[in-house]
Design an enzyme around this catalytic site. Structure first.
Site, PDB file in Angstrom:
ATOM      1  CG  ASP A   1       0.457  -4.105  10.734  1.00 37.28           C
ATOM      2  OD1 ASP A   1       0.808  -3.521   9.683  1.00 37.28           O
ATOM      3  OD2 ASP A   1      -0.704  -4.041  11.183  1.00 37.28           O
TER       4      ASP A   1
ATOM      5  CG  ASN B   1      -0.314  -0.093   2.518  1.00 39.08           C
ATOM      6  OD1 ASN B   1       0.853  -0.490   2.609  1.00 39.08           O
ATOM      7  ND2 ASN B   1      -1.019   0.278   3.564  1.00 39.08           N
TER       8      ASN B   1
END
Lengths: 442, 311
Positions: free
Chosen positions: A315, A102
Site C-alpha cells: 500500500d 486511483n
C-alpha cells in the site's frame, strides 16, 4: 535503460556464489539470458565470462511482487512517478508491482492502463502491472470497461476501486461475476462508508481520548463478511486489500474453511505499528485503514503466518510534504512502503520466529503473483525459471532515513524514519539484469 | 509550570493544576482593583489565533493578556492569508517571525494546538481544538466549583449531554479526576465515546438517577447539527430525557450548583428559571475565566518577563 533497451542488450551472465535459498539450501546460481541457467556445481562449471557475486550470508528470494502500489502517475507526479516508484520497488527487492487505479485520470479505460504499463516498461526497473478501476471514475455506480482493460496491452487482471469501497452490494456482485470471464479478481477496499463518515483513526481508546472520529473495526469486517458471502454465492475470486483487524482475520479464516475463493493481504505497517503512535497527532501515522491495536497486530501476524492472510502488500502511498505537514484531519492518508517492506517483514515475522524465509517467499512473491496472474514472477528459484530474484542480507541492519539515499521515492512520508530495521537489500535482478547492485540502483 | 504549553488537561499534574487555580485566585483580586492591570507581561506579545469564531473565549483571553500588560494581536482566519490557503505551519512560522511569545489557538481540528506547538517557538495555549480539549474551560470550571463549594476533593460532578463531541467534557473529566473530583458522565449511549469505561469517571444513561447524588450538574451544549445523524430521535425527546427542567431541579440537593459552558439553549438544555437562579454559576464562570486565563498566561510566559509584578 528501459526494459525494452535491457531486453535488446545481452546481459552479462552473473554467478551468484554461496547464496542461501528460501528453503535454507546454500548453493550457486547462474543467471544467463534472462533465466536461471544452472544451480549448484553445474552453475560454477558453466560460468565462463560471468560476473561473480559473493553471496555468502545472503538469502535469495524470488523477486518480490506487490499487489498494492500507488505510483500516482498520471496526475500526481509531484508525489511519485512510475519511474521513481519502480526504482523504489527495485531497491525494496520487487520485480513486479501492481499500480493502483486511483490516478488522475482514474485508470478505468484501456488507454490509461496502457499508458501506465508503457511507462513501467520504459522505466525498466520492474514490471508494472496496472490495476483497473472496478467502477467508472471510482464513482461506485457503473462498471468500468473491465474487458477492454483485460484485453489491452496491459492485460489487467486485478480490478480495484482502492481508496474507495465498492459498497453497493449489487454492483459488487456483478463485478465479481463479470471478471470471472477475464480470469480477474476484484480487490476490495473494505470500508463501509456510512460507518466511517469523517473517520480519522482507529475507533478506540486513543481516538476517544484525542477527539478524533473513530474508524471502527466493524466497518471493515462487515464488508469482508458480506463480500465473502457474495463471492461464495457467485463462485468468484475475491481479494481483500490491507486487512487490519483481528475480526477480519477471523472472518477470512471462516470463509476459507468453507471453500470461499477469497485471498487477502496485509501491509508491513499494520504488522508493526499501533494507533497509540498517533498520540501527538503526527499525520505520518495517518493511513487507511488506520493503525489498529496491539491485539490486532498480533492477530494479523498470526493470520499471515498460518496462511489465512495470503500475502504482504505495501500500500505504498507517497504524498508530498505539504499533504502531511498539516492538521491531522486535513492530512492525506497513506505512507511509503516499497523500500522498507522486506525489512519490516523480517523484523515482525522472521526474527520473531513466526515465519521462515520460505514462507516469506510465498507471502511476498509466489502468492501475490498467483493472485495477480503475473506470468514469470513468483516462480521458484531453479534452472529454467526466469531470473527474477532479489538478494537480501538478513544480518545487516539500517537506520531508516526519510530523505535521500537509499530512498528513491519522490516523497518522504515514511513512519519508519529514525527506526533501525534489520536486513538490507543487496541486489535485485529483473530477467537476469541487475536493477540494484551493492544496495544501489544500477 | 513544567510544560512550555497548555495543550491538554491530561498533561497537568495535580500540583500544577492546583497551582494554576491558586494563581487564579490571586489574579481575581486584580479584577477588584480600580486599575485592573499588572505589568507582568509588559513587552511580550500574545497572539489570539482564532480559526473558529468564539467571541466569548477570544475576549476572555484578550482581557486576560491585557490585564497582564501584554501586547495582544487578534488574528482571525476569516479574511486572512489562511482563507487564501496558507497552512497552519506557515501561519505558525509567520507568527514566530513576528516575535509572538504566546499563541492562543482555537481551531476546528482536533490536535491543531499540539501540531502548532511542534512548529512555533512561543508558548501555545489550547483555546479549544475540535472535539479534543478546551483546558482553560475545565480550569475555570474547577475554579468555580472550588469557589462555590469550598473544595474539590470528593465533590460529585455530573457532566450531562454530548460527551462524545465535547472538548469541554474531555478536559473536565481528566482535570477533575486529577483533582480528586468524582465525575459521572450522563448521556444517551450514542453520545458517549465507545471506550468511556476506560476514562476516570462513572457512566450513566439516567439523569434522574444521578441528580440526587450530585453536588454539581454541568450541562453541555446540545449541538443541533448532531440531530441529523441519528444520535437521538428528536430535540424534544432529548430534552425530556436529558434536559434540566424545573421538575428535575427539585431532585438536586440544596447546596448543589448548576454549570454551563455556554452558549446555552434555554428551554431545551436548561430551563430559563434555572439558568437565572442563584444555583447557576454561568456568569461566575465567565468572570472566573479571565482570572484563570491570566494565571495560565502568567505561569507560562511570566518566567520570561523581564520585570517583576507578581500579583
Amino acid at each position: 535503460m528501459g526494459t525494452e533497451d535491457r531486453a535488446a542488450a545481452t546481459p552479462t551472465p552473473v554467478l551468484v556464489r554461496g547464496v542461501r535459498l528460501p528453503n535454507g539450501v546454500q548453493t550457486d546460481l547462474l543467471l544467463r539470458d534472462g533465466a536461471i541457467a544452472a544451480e549448484g556445481a553445474g552453475a560454477v562449471d558453466d560460468a565462463v565470462g560471468a560476473d561473480v557475486i559473493d553471496a555468502s550470508g545472503l538469502v535469495a528470494l524470488p523477486g518480490l511482487v506487490d499487489l498494492h502500489t500507488h505510483l500516482r502517475e498520471p496526475g500526481r507526479e509531484d508525489a511519485e512517478t512510475v519511474l521513481t516508484g519502480s526504482r523504489g520497488a527495485a531497491l525494496g527487492g520487487f520485480t513486479a508491482v501492481h499500480a493502483m487505479a486511483n490516478t488522475e485520470p482514474v485508470a478505468d479505460t484501456a488507454g490509461v492502463v496502457e499508458q501506465v504499463w508503457r511507462l513501467g516498461r520504459s522505466a525498466g526497473y520492474c514490471d508494472v502491472r496496472p490495476v483497473g478501476a472496478v467502477t467508472r471514475g471510482l464513482g461506485g455506480e457503473q462498471l468500468a470497461e473491465l474487458g477492454a482493460m483485460a484485453d489491452s496491452a496491459a492485460q489487467v487482471r486485478v480490478f480495484s476501486d482502492d481508496g474507495k469501497c465498492v459498497d453497493d452490494p449489487l454492483l459488487m456482485r456483478r463485478a465479481l461475476e463479470y471478471v470471472k470471464a477475464l480470469g480477474g479478481v476484484i480487490a476490495q477496499h473494505a470500508q463501509e462508508p456510512r460507518l466511517t463518515v469523517g473517520a480519522q483513526l482507529n475507533e478506540g481508546v486513543v481516538s476517544d481520548r484525542l477527539g478524533l472520529t473513530g474508524w471502527p473495526a466493524v466497518a471493515e469486517e462487515a464488508i469482508i463478511a458480506r463480500d465473502c458471502l457474495l463471492a461464495e454465492h457467485v463462485g468468484a475470486r475475491l481479494h481483500i486489500c490491507h486487512v487490519s483487524t483481528k475480526g477480519s482475520v477471523r472472518i477470512l479464516r471462516d470463509a476459507k474453511s468453507r471453500g470461499c475463493q477469497v485471498t487477502a493481504e496485509v501491509t508491513p505497517h499494520h504488522l508493526l505499528l499501533t494507533d497509540d503512535l498517533a498520540e501527538n497527532y503526527d499525520p505520518i501515522y495517518k493511513v487507511n485503514p488506520p493503525l489498529r491495536t496491539a491485539e490486532d497486530v498480533a492477530a494479523l501476524r498470526e493470520g499471515l503466518a498460518d496462511g489465512t492472510i495470503d500475502c504482504v502488500a505495501t500500500d505504498h502511498a507517497p504524498h508530498p510534504v505539504e499533504a502531511k505537514e498539516t492538521e491531522w484531519c486535513q492530512a492525506a492518508m497513506g505512507m511509503l512502503g516499497l523500500e522498507t517492506a522486506l525489512s519490516v517483514v523480517q523484523h515482525t515475522m522472521v526474527d520473531t520466529g513466526l515465519m521462515s524465509w520460505e514462507a516469506v517467499a510465498e507471502r511476498m512473491s509466489h502468492a501475490p503473483a498467483r493472485i495477480g496472474r503475473v506470468a514469470d514472477h513468483g516462480r521458484p528459484l531453479r534452472p529454467g525459471e526466469p531470473a527474477n530474484l532479489t538478494l537480501h542480507d538478513p544480518a545487516a541492519s539500517r537506520t531508516v532515513t526519510s530523505v535521500g539515499a537509499p530512498f528513491a521515492s519522490k516523497s518522504t512520508n515514511t513512519p519508519f524514519a529514525g527506526m533501525t530495521l534489520p536486513g538490507r537489500g543487496v541486489a535485485t535482478f529483473l530477467r537476469g539484469v541487475p536493477t540494484v547492485l551493492d544496495g544501489n540502483l544500477t | 509550570m513544567t510544560t512550555p504549553h497548555l495543550l491538554s488537561t491530561g498533561d497537568l499534574s495535580r500540583e500544577e493544576a492546583l497551582g494554576i487555580l491558586d494563581t487564579a485566585s490571586e489574579m481575581a483580586r486584580v479584577g477588584d482593583r480600580s486599575v485592573k492591570k499588572l505589568p507582568t507581561l509588559r513587552g511580550l506579545t500574545v497572539v489570539n489565533l482564532f480559526f473558529e469564531d468564539s467571541t466569548r473565549t477570544r475576549t476572555s483571553f484578550e482581557l486576560a493578556a491585557k490585564r497582564l500588560s501584554a501586547d495582544v494581536i487578534n488574528f482571525s482566519a476569516k479574511g486572512s492569508s489562511v482563507s487564501k490557503g496558507e497552512s497552519l505551519k506557515d501561519t505558525a512560522l509567520t507568527l514566530q517571525a513576528m516575535g509572538a511569545d504566546g499563541i492562543v489557538i482555537r481551531h476546528a481540528a482536533s490536535g491543531a494546538a499540539r501540531r502548532l506547538a511542534t512548529w512555533a517557538q512561543g508558548c501555545v495555549v489550547n483555546a479549544g481544538d475540535g472535539t479534543h480539549e478546551h483546558p482553560t474551560q475545565a480550569l475555570l470550571d474547577a475554579y468555580t466549583i472550588r469557589e462555590r463549594l469550598g473544595r474539590l476533593e470528593g465533590v460529585r460532578v455530573a457532566i450531562v449531554g454530548d460527551i462524545l463531541h465535547s472538548r469541554v467534557a474531555r478536559s473536565n473529566v481528566f482535570l477533575l479526576a486529577t483533582l480528586g473530583v468524582e465525575v459521572t458522565v450522563v448521556a444517551p449511549p450514542t453520545l458517549l465515546p465507545g471506550t468511556v469505561a476506560s476514562w476516570p469517571c462513572a457512566v450513566s444513561y439516567d439523569l434522574d438517577e444521578v441528580l440526587p447524588k450530585s453536588d454539581v450538574v454541568m450541562m453541555l451544549r446540545v449541538q443541533s447539527e448532531r440531530m441529523d445523524d441519528a444520535f437521538f430521535p428528536t430535540a424534544r425527546e432529548y430534552s425530556r430525557r436529558y434536559g434540566l427542567d424545573d421538575e428535575r431541579l427539585t431532585r438536586l440537593a440544596d447546596h448543589a450548583i448548576v454549570m454551563h459552558p455556554g452558549p446555552m439553549i434555554r428551554g431545551m438544555e436548561i430551563s430559563a428559571r434555572i439558568a437565572d437562579s442563584a444555583r447557576s454559576t454561568i456568569t461566575d464562570q465567565v468572570t472566573n475565566g479571565v482570572s484563570v486565563r491570566m494565571a495560565v498566561l502568567y505561569l507560562l510566559l511570566g518566567g520570561s518577563a523581564g520585570e517583576g509584578g507578581t500579583p
